[in-house]
Structures are given as structure tokens and as C-alpha cells.
Design an enzyme around this catalytic site. Structure first.
Site, PDB file in Angstrom:
ATOM      1  N   TYR A  36      45.025  38.291  40.376  1.00 32.55           N
ATOM      2  CA  TYR A  36      43.839  37.295  40.030  1.00 32.55           C
ATOM      3  C   TYR A  36      44.196  36.414  38.447  1.00 32.55           C
ATOM      4  O   TYR A  36      44.263  37.023  37.525  1.00 32.55           O
ATOM      5  CB  TYR A  36      42.624  39.350  40.118  1.00 32.55           C
ATOM      6  CG  TYR A  36      41.920  39.480  40.577  1.00 32.55           C
ATOM      7  CD1 TYR A  36      41.323  38.394  41.303  1.00 32.55           C
ATOM      8  CD2 TYR A  36      41.961  40.404  41.820  1.00 32.55           C
ATOM      9  CE1 TYR A  36      40.180  38.538  42.804  1.00 32.55           C
ATOM     10  CE2 TYR A  36      41.058  40.813  42.582  1.00 32.55           C
ATOM     11  CZ  TYR A  36      40.419  40.175  42.965  1.00 32.55           C
ATOM     12  OH  TYR A  36      39.813  39.930  44.248  1.00 32.55           O
ATOM     13  N   GLU A  38      40.158  34.724  38.255  1.00 34.80           N
ATOM     14  CA  GLU A  38      39.058  33.876  37.850  1.00 34.80           C
ATOM     15  C   GLU A  38      38.834  32.857  37.031  1.00 34.80           C
ATOM     16  O   GLU A  38      39.113  33.770  35.994  1.00 34.80           O
ATOM     17  CB  GLU A  38      37.591  35.069  38.245  1.00 34.80           C
ATOM     18  CG  GLU A  38      38.092  35.528  40.035  1.00 34.80           C
ATOM     19  CD  GLU A  38      36.470  36.932  40.208  1.00 34.80           C
ATOM     20  OE1 GLU A  38      35.510  36.834  39.508  1.00 34.80           O
ATOM     21  OE2 GLU A  38      36.944  37.576  41.146  1.00 34.80           O
ATOM     22  N   ASP A 182      35.752  12.828  53.390  1.00 29.56           N
ATOM     23  CA  ASP A 182      36.546  14.156  53.916  1.00 29.56           C
ATOM     24  C   ASP A 182      37.279  13.623  54.770  1.00 29.56           C
ATOM     25  O   ASP A 182      37.377  13.085  55.927  1.00 29.56           O
ATOM     26  CB  ASP A 182      35.524  14.779  55.012  1.00 29.56           C
ATOM     27  CG  ASP A 182      36.448  15.771  55.524  1.00 29.56           C
ATOM     28  OD1 ASP A 182      37.652  16.234  55.228  1.00 29.56           O
ATOM     29  OD2 ASP A 182      35.799  17.030  56.204  1.00 29.56           O
ATOM     30  N   THR A 208      41.638  18.835  53.071  1.00 32.18           N
ATOM     31  CA  THR A 208      42.662  20.658  52.862  1.00 32.18           C
ATOM     32  C   THR A 208      44.067  19.606  52.155  1.00 32.18           C
ATOM     33  O   THR A 208      44.277  18.420  52.010  1.00 32.18           O
ATOM     34  CB  THR A 208      42.819  20.812  54.304  1.00 32.18           C
ATOM     35  OG1 THR A 208      42.942  19.445  55.265  1.00 32.18           O
ATOM     36  CG2 THR A 208      41.291  21.169  55.000  1.00 32.18           C
ATOM     37  N   LYS A 211      47.679  19.435  56.794  1.00 38.10           N
ATOM     38  CA  LYS A 211      47.508  18.536  58.016  1.00 38.10           C
ATOM     39  C   LYS A 211      48.931  17.293  57.607  1.00 38.10           C
ATOM     40  O   LYS A 211      50.179  17.350  57.120  1.00 38.10           O
ATOM     41  CB  LYS A 211      46.562  17.943  57.651  1.00 38.10           C
ATOM     42  CG  LYS A 211      45.338  18.866  58.557  1.00 38.10           C
ATOM     43  CD  LYS A 211      44.470  17.985  59.228  1.00 38.10           C
ATOM     44  CE  LYS A 211      43.242  19.125  59.340  1.00 38.10           C
ATOM     45  NZ  LYS A 211      42.213  20.271  58.423  1.00 38.10           N
ATOM     46  N   ARG A 217      47.868  25.926  54.275  1.00 38.34           N
ATOM     47  CA  ARG A 217      47.068  26.004  54.044  1.00 38.34           C
ATOM     48  C   ARG A 217      45.743  25.580  52.946  1.00 38.34           C
ATOM     49  O   ARG A 217      45.655  26.549  52.868  1.00 38.34           O
ATOM     50  CB  ARG A 217      46.469  26.491  55.540  1.00 38.34           C
ATOM     51  CG  ARG A 217      47.226  25.825  56.498  1.00 38.34           C
ATOM     52  CD  ARG A 217      47.095  26.563  58.243  1.00 38.34           C
ATOM     53  NE  ARG A 217      45.262  26.471  58.555  1.00 38.34           N
ATOM     54  CZ  ARG A 217      44.685  27.505  58.751  1.00 38.34           C
ATOM     55  NH1 ARG A 217      45.376  28.854  58.805  1.00 38.34           N
ATOM     56  NH2 ARG A 217      43.753  27.028  59.323  1.00 38.34           N
TER      57      ARG A 217
HETATM   58  N1  DSN Z   1      40.261  22.257  62.367  1.00 37.92           N
HETATM   59  C1  DSN Z   1      40.711  21.517  61.616  1.00 37.92           C
HETATM   60  C2  DSN Z   1      40.779  20.288  62.841  1.00 37.92           C
HETATM   61  O1  DSN Z   1      42.098  20.993  63.647  1.00 37.92           O
HETATM   62  O2  DSN Z   1      41.123  19.448  62.745  1.00 37.92           O
HETATM   63  C3  DSN Z   1      39.786  20.892  60.651  1.00 37.92           C
HETATM   64  O3  DSN Z   1      39.088  21.660  59.843  1.00 37.92           O
END
Ligand code: DSN
Length: 417
Positions: A36, A38, A182, A208, A211, A217
């Protein structure tokens, strides 16, 4: 073991997924999951944080170097939480925001009525043009003038083209709106300079870390430049005007999150270190080369692509002319060992549960080492399944071919040794 086998023996074409390196995988599965912490490095609410502090500082510093920005908060558990913290910092409940309609390639957190963003804010959605499949800037300009949003979000989950930061910036500035980018999908392409950078155009940037960036993730918030907050919020004791970074930090924790996931933050540090290496540039370029090769081959097979092609890792295929729904295509392809997701196409007549399209992406297969030659083979296989969707013999034959192709590009050798 069953999931390792599935990932190893199928073609992963979900545009938002990737395969992390073994060191990232190890860190994400490591002992920091127990801790933890915080607070932030040097100012935690728990003892024993010296190692996780080091990990978080490393992740922050590497993120700043990678994206050439002044501030990075690596604690958001996901892209949605990064978006929530950014929105709650910049706008108040009931304020007007603008975002790309989910059905036109946006994201749930960009104002969908079923999401917090659609419930807390007055949402005005913009769209893509029917003829080009690209953002309709005449509409964005008109809506911004009419509704005077406090904030405009650019970016999306199924937008195959570069995000037009400069055009959004002009409209946001003219209409007194903050601009939030984003970049969850193209982050790895932004970090390598293949996709334009939002840093000088946007007030706040979220992403994120998986990707195209190929980390664990998770989420992250960045500021190209940290500035004094424009709302005149002051520090309690000194009366000093707080920086936007301070407001973002306190919105992430304690605002919307408690204990950060330190194993994931450490894994982000490892992944960002990998993304800073020159090899990552070649990888990111190959993602785009592969997507373009796949798009070109699909066009030769009479597949309709939203916007006519791609600049990135994403291809959005409109299957209307093939007489097959997105749901039927996703199911049949999955049975053949090819994983995609059904996706609405702009102006879709079908529901989100059925859809007229599928979204495909190249980050994961590029990680396996596949290149243009394999892209052509993959399109052949997709086409064979979609053209003969009710034929189990075809589907089973393609499944065998997919397995054999995957065996030539092994995944996680370390887990098999
Ligand atoms: N769910 C993701 C996607 O597949 O693009 C985006 O958050």
C-alpha cells in the site's frame, strides 16, 4: 496456462491489446502488488515505501522524457480513471463538454450517457463526416460556437486517422474551451514521433499505458507545460496559487482513487524504459506499416474502410456490403483463431450489440515479429472466413493455418522453457 495457449495460438487483432515484454510481465506479477502506498513519492501515508517510491519516480521521469512533457501522473488505474481525474479537475458537474460520439469512434468517457461523463456533464457530441469518415470540423466549430463548452475532448477508440490537435486547438481557443487529448490508442506512435504530439496544443493529456505503448494495462495523465491553476485555487497555508499538476495529483488521490497499484506502476517504469530505446521506434513504425499493408490488401478484396484507410494501428472495416454483421464476423473469426472486436461504424443502422463493422489493429501481431508478408496472409484468412461464414470446414481449415502461422512467431518463450 489456458490463456497463454490462447494468446500463443491465435492472431490477436484487437487494436487496444498488445503483448508486454517478459520483464514487464514479471514486474506486473511481482511483489509490489503487496504494498500500500497512498500518497506520492516522499509523501506517503504508509511506511516501507522506499522501493515503490523509487519505482514511481522512475516511471514519472521516463514518461516525461518519452513524451517530452513537464508532468506525468502514473497512478491512474486505467484510461477511464485518468479521464475522470482530468475532467473533474478542469470542469464542474453540470458544465458543458464536447467529445466524439462513441458510435463515431469516441470513447465511453468522452460523454456517453451510460458513463459518469454523460451523467455528470452536459454533453454535446461531435461526429465524423459521412463522406470522409474524418472529424467534421465544420460541425465542431458550429457546436463550439453555439454551446460554448468548458472543455473539448479530442481522440477516440476507433478513429483510424491522426488526431488533429492543431485544428481542435484553434477551435478551443476561439471559443474559450480547454482542450483535453485522449491519446490512449496512438500513445506509442506519439512517443516515437510517428503521430503528431498533443503537448503544445492541449491543456491536459490522458493515455493508457498498454495498446501501442506496450506497457501494462493502466492509465496516465500528462501536462505539456505545468501552469498556475486558472481557477485561483490556493494552497491552504501559504496562500500560493496551486499549479495544475497539484490539482491533478489530488484529484487522482484522494479524489477518485486510494492506494495506487505499485506493481503496475513499476511495470510502467520498465515499459517506458523499453519505449525509450531505439528499437521501439522501429517497432512503432512497423505497427503502422503493417496496418497500411493490411488496409491496402483489404481494399483489393472490396472491403470498405472507414475514412478509406489508416494513418495508425487501427482499421475500421464496414461490412455492410458483405452482408455480414460485426457480431457474426467476430464470432466466426474467433472460431478460426482470429480475435477482433465488433464495432459500430459511423451512421450504423445496427445496435452496439450487433454492429455493422469490426475493428482490427496491428500492435500485438507486430510485437510477435509479423510484417507485411504476414499481413497479406492474414487478410486472405479473414476474407476466407467472412466470405464463407457458415462453412465449418473453411473455419476449421483457417484455424489450423492460423495456428501454424502463430507457431512461426512464438510468444513468451520464457514461459515454455
Ligand atoms: N476499451 C478500449 C478499446 O478497446 O479501445 C478503450 O478503452
Amino acid at each position: 496456462m489456458r490463456e497463454i495457449s490462447r494468446e500463443s495460438n491465435t492472431l490477436e487483432l484487437i487494436a487496444s491489446e498488445n503483448f508486454v515484454s517478459y520483464p514487464v510481465l514479471e514486474m506486473a506479477g511481482g511483489v509490489m502488488t503487496n504494498k500500500y502506498a497512498e500518497g506520492y513519492p516522499g509523501a506517503r501515508y504508509y511506511g516501507g515505501c522506499e522501493h515503490v517510491d523509487e519505482a514511481e519516480n522512475l516511471a514519472r521521469e521516463r514518461a516525461k522524457k518519452l513524451f517530452n512533457c513537464e508532468y506525468a501522473n502514473v497512478q491512474p488505474h486505467s484510461g477511464s480513471q485518468a479521464n475522470m481525474a482530468a475532467l473533474m479537475t478542469f470542469v464542474n458537474v453540470g458544465d458543458t463538454i464536447m467529445g466524439l460520439d462513441l458510435a463515431h469512434g469516441g470513447h465511453l468517457t468522452h460523454g456517453s450517457p451510460v458513463n459518469f461523463s454523460g451523467k455528470l456533464y452536459n454533453v454535446v457530441s461531435y461526429h465524423v463526416s459521412k463522406d470522409t469518415g474524418r472529424v467534421n470540423f465544420d460541425e465542431v466549430q458550429k457546436l463550439a460556437k453555439e454551446h460554448k463548452p468548458k472543455l473539448i475532448i479530442c481522440g477516440g477508440s476507433a478513429y483510424p486517422r491522426f488526431i488533429e490537435f492543431e485544428q481542435f486547438h484553434e477551435i478551443a481557443s476561439e471559443n474559450g474551451a480547454y482542450l483535453m487529448a485522449d491519446i490512449a490508442h496512438p500513445a506509442g506512435l506519439v512517443a516515437t514521433g510517428i503521430h503528431p504530439s498533443p503537448m503544445s496544443y492541449c491543456d491536459v493529456i490522458t493515455t493508457t499505458t498498454h495498446k501501442t505503448l506496450r506497457g501494462p494495462r493502466g492509465g496516465m495523465i500528462m501536462l505539456g507545460k505545468d501552469v498556475e491553476n486558472p481557477w485561483n485555487i490556493k494552497a491552504p497555508k501559504s496562500g500560493r496559487i496551486k499549479m495544475v499538476s497539484e490539482l491533478l495529483n489530488s484529484m487522482v488521490m484522494p479524489g477518485i482513487q486510494g492506494g495506487p497499484l505499485m506493481h503496475i506502476i513499476a511495470a510502467k517504469a520498465v515499459a517506458f524504459g523499453e519505449a525509450l530505446k531505439p528499437e521501439f521506434n522501429s517497432y512503432a513504425q512497423q505497427i503502422v506499416n503493417n496496418a497500411k499493408a493490411m488496409a491496402n490488401k483489404l481494399l483489393t478484396r472490396d472491403y470498405k474502410l472507414v475514412s478509406g484507410g489508416t494513418d495508425t494501428h487501427v482499421i475500421l472495416i464496414d461490412l455492410t456490403n458483405k452482408g455480414v454483421s460485426g457480431k457474426a464476423a467476430e464470432n466466426a473469426l474467433e472460431r478460426a483463431g482470429i480475435t477482433v472486436n465488433k464495432n459500430m461504424v459511423p451512421f450504423d443502422q445496427r445496435s452496439p450489440f450487433i454492429t455493422s463493422g469490426i475493428r482490427v489493429g496491428t500492435p500485438a501481431i507486430t510485437t510477435r515479429g509479423m510484417a507485411e508478408n504476414e499481413m497479406n496472409q492474414i487478410v486472405d484468412k479473414i476474407d476466407q472466413v467472412i466470405s464463407d461464414i457458415d462453412n465449418d470446414i473453411t473455419i476449421n481449415r483457417v484455424k489450423m493455418e492460423v495456428k501454424s502461422l502463430c507457431e512461426s512467431f512464438p510468444l513468451y518463450r520464457e514461459l515454455h522453457d
